[in-house]
Design an enzyme around this catalytic site. Structure first.
Site, mmCIF file in Angstrom:
data_model
loop_
_atom_site.group_PDB
_atom_site.id
_atom_site.type_symbol
_atom_site.label_atom_id
_atom_site.label_comp_id
_atom_site.label_asym_id
_atom_site.label_seq_id
_atom_site.Cartn_x
_atom_site.Cartn_y
_atom_site.Cartn_z
ATOM 1 N N LYS A 1 0.864 -1.176 0.000
ATOM 2 C CA LYS A 1 0.000 0.000 0.000
ATOM 3 C C LYS A 1 0.903 1.229 0.000
ATOM 4 C CE LYS A 1 -4.266 -1.779 0.833
ATOM 5 N NZ LYS A 1 -5.515 -1.412 0.131
ATOM 6 N N LYS B 1 -13.233 -7.549 -5.660
ATOM 7 C CA LYS B 1 -13.635 -7.697 -4.267
ATOM 8 C C LYS B 1 -15.126 -8.009 -4.281
ATOM 9 C CE LYS B 1 -10.296 -4.471 -2.185
ATOM 10 N NZ LYS B 1 -9.608 -3.908 -3.372
#
Length: 356
Positions: A149, A257
């Site tokens: 990230k 997702k």
């Protein structure tokens, strides 16, 4: 038939940093389906709400839950097209119930301990030293693909961090994916993409904010680094919307997702459309508890995937549920000696309709 739901707050062991801020807890919602004549046997699922991302993360979510309760009691369908997390949770609960309430959502060699899933090691944002420490831990655990990230610390430090990894491991030994969560701008995106490509990064998720298809297409066309769409997929509910998004942007990959893009059925639609267009894909969890992760892993195991997937065992939370999922190196396995302890769920605050 009856439906009950229970809001549940998952608490992080350590704060989780993203470009959108730091998370210390994550709300989710458990669903269970049962026959009123035998309430001890129930199908369990999870609707993983994600504030700021889930299309239904507002008052509509609970109004729709109450509508679902009434419809289940009456044997009527509920339109969940614009409620992807509920679609995901309801699909899980129905599959578990239909399979005998044993926690088997998808039959495959995986649930018999005969196969496994390669996953990436997720490294949360933090300061430079913390992220280097987390990267070292993933490497020691045997991961061959890590996902970083980025966007929370100074860009130069992030470059130094990636260079530190590359000085030790070449791309053949270690795949590096990065996720900017829309943190780049058009002023800095192009030179940053070039810098990442020069360091042998595999791909980048969502370099700029979602909702700019023309600019995203431009980046996909000129970027030396393959671009994957993530948040850009949210809110595309129909097959036509999905096809139009892929045709307009033409990414190298999409990241699915299910709790944000319509559950198993909505995700499969994305996969079919991407495959037709030669676009790669992988599946990532969205901070579900072990209930949702278990179902998600079982589904992924049937997809014959070739790339590392973004799954896990829910170990980032202090108050998670027992899971049969376990990690050996960088591979996710199903421990046939374990199962969800349904007695753990008795302490959860189940909300019933007036006849349950």
């Amino acid at each position: 038939m009856r439906l009950q739901f229970a809001p549940y707050v998952l608490r992080f062991k350590e704060p989780g940093g993203t470009s959108r801020g730091v998370m210390t807890e994550k709300i989710t919602c458990l669903l269970r389906i049962f026959d009123e004549k035998d309430p001890a046997h129930f199908g369990i699922g999870e609707a993983g709400i994600f504030p700021g991302l889930s299309p239904e993360a507002d008052d509509r979510f609970f109004y729709k839950l109450m509508e679902m309760q009434s419809n289940v009691r009456l044997g009527l369908p509920t339109d969940l097209l614009k409620f992807p997390s509920l679609q995901f949770g309801f699909e899980q609960a129905i599959r578990d119930f239909s399979g005998g309430c044993h926690g088997i959502y998808f039959e495959s060699p995986f649930v018999h301990g005969q196969s496994s899933i390669e996953i990436n090691g997720l490294v949360w944002m933090g300061d430079f030293d913390t992220m280097i420490e987390r990267i070292e831990q993933k490497l020691q655990q045997g991961f061959r693909c890590i996902k970083l990230k980025i966007g929370a610390i100074d860009w130069r430090q992030e470059v130094d961090m990636i260079r530190y990894i590359r000085d030790r491991y070449d791309p053949e030994r270690l795949e590096i994916r990065v996720d900017a969560n829309g943190g780049f701008t058009m002023d800095n995106a192009i030179p940053r993409l070039k810098r990442l490509a020069d360091m042998g990064v595999h791909s980048i998720e969502q370099p700029i904010k979602a909702g700019n298809p023309t600019l995203m297409r431009f980046l996909c066309d000129i970027s030396p680094l393959p671009i994957a769409l993530d948040e850009e997929l949210i809110g595309k509910f129909t097959r036509e919307d999905k096809a139009e998004t892929l045709d307009a942007i033409r990414p190298a990959y999409i990241v699915l997702k299910p709790s944000l893009v319509g559950g198993f059925s909505g995700s499969q639609e994305w996969i079919d459309l991407a495959t037709e267009r030669g676009i790669g894909w992988w599946v990532t969890s969205a901070l579900e508890s072990n209930i949702g992760l278990n179902a998600l892993a079982q589904w992924v195991a049937r997809l014959h995937v070739s790339l590392p997937q973004g799954l896990g065992t829910g170990g980032v939370f202090t108050n998670n549920f027992t899971t049969p999922l376990c990690l050996v190196g960088d591979r996710l396995h199903y421990d046939t000696g374990k199962s969800l302890d349904r007695t753990e769920l008795e302490a959860v605050d189940w909300r019933s309709d007036d006849l349950s």
